[in-house]
Design a protein around this motif. Structure first.
Motif, mmCIF file in Angstrom:
data_model
loop_
_atom_site.group_PDB
_atom_site.id
_atom_site.type_symbol
_atom_site.label_atom_id
_atom_site.label_comp_id
_atom_site.label_asym_id
_atom_site.label_seq_id
_atom_site.Cartn_x
_atom_site.Cartn_y
_atom_site.Cartn_z
ATOM 1 N N PRO A 114 0.294 -1.379 -0.032
ATOM 2 C CA PRO A 114 0.465 0.124 -0.023
ATOM 3 C C PRO A 114 0.948 0.919 0.336
ATOM 4 N N ALA A 115 0.509 2.170 -0.414
ATOM 5 C CA ALA A 115 0.693 3.254 -1.257
ATOM 6 C C ALA A 115 1.110 4.205 0.682
ATOM 7 N N TRP A 116 0.612 3.877 1.751
ATOM 8 C CA TRP A 116 0.532 4.804 2.827
ATOM 9 C C TRP A 116 1.774 4.721 3.866
ATOM 10 N N ARG A 117 2.593 3.580 2.963
ATOM 11 C CA ARG A 117 3.823 2.788 3.910
ATOM 12 C C ARG A 117 4.540 2.761 3.225
ATOM 13 N N ALA A 118 5.017 3.373 1.617
ATOM 14 C CA ALA A 118 6.307 3.278 0.656
ATOM 15 C C ALA A 118 7.508 4.465 1.263
ATOM 16 N N HIS A 119 7.416 5.436 2.274
ATOM 17 C CA HIS A 119 8.201 5.716 2.689
ATOM 18 C C HIS A 119 8.680 5.311 4.189
ATOM 19 N N LEU A 120 8.291 4.132 4.715
ATOM 20 C CA LEU A 120 8.965 3.593 5.703
ATOM 21 C C LEU A 120 9.573 1.789 5.439
ATOM 22 N N VAL A 121 9.661 1.733 4.253
ATOM 23 C CA VAL A 121 10.488 0.008 3.768
ATOM 24 C C VAL A 121 10.673 0.711 2.154
ATOM 25 N N GLU A 122 11.217 -0.631 1.971
ATOM 26 C CA GLU A 122 12.249 -0.486 0.096
ATOM 27 C C GLU A 122 11.139 -1.940 -0.194
#
Length: 126
Positions: A114-122
């Motif tokens: 999901p897009a909401w966690r893109a900044h937290l994961v690779e």
């Protein structure tokens, strides 16, 4: 052979695409469970026939990512492909008497994060 060696030999045999040879690592009264579809495969012959007739676009490859053993139980994480289809199987193998007695196998489907966690994961393809 240790339980891990039995399971490794099974996957090595699967990689030859000679599914009757791979089935020799299974007990005669083998049971294979696919919980997601509710199917049970009973016996070596049915296991070999199922894998022989499974629709494929090419030669199957089996890349063992990880094996973890706890006594007679071995869990394998295997990347599987025929060049077109790509899947992952997580299999719990119950061993005894030098063979695999039972397998419980899960085929998880990949999904887009999901897009909401893109900044937290690779992300990494399997």
């Amino acid at each position: 052979m240790t339980p891990t060696e039995i399971v490794r030999a099974f996957w090595d045999a699967m990689a030859t695409n000679d599914f009757a040879a791979a089935a020799r690592w299974l007990a005669e009264d083998f049971e294979g469970y696919w919980p997601q579809s509710g199917e049970i495969t009973r016996g070596r012959a049915n296991f070999a026939a199922l894998n022989t007739h499974y629709p494929a676009h090419g030669i199957w490859t089996f890349d063992v990512q990880r094996l973890v053993a706890d006594g007679p139980t071995v869990v394998s994480d295997v990347a599987i492909s025929d060049g077109t289809q790509h899947a992952r199987a997580v299999t719990f193998h119950e061993t005894g008497k030098g063979l695999i007695l039972r397998q419980t196998e899960y085929w998880p489907d990949p999904f887009d994060p999901p897009a909401w966690r893109a900044h937290l994961v690779e992300t990494k393809p399997f």
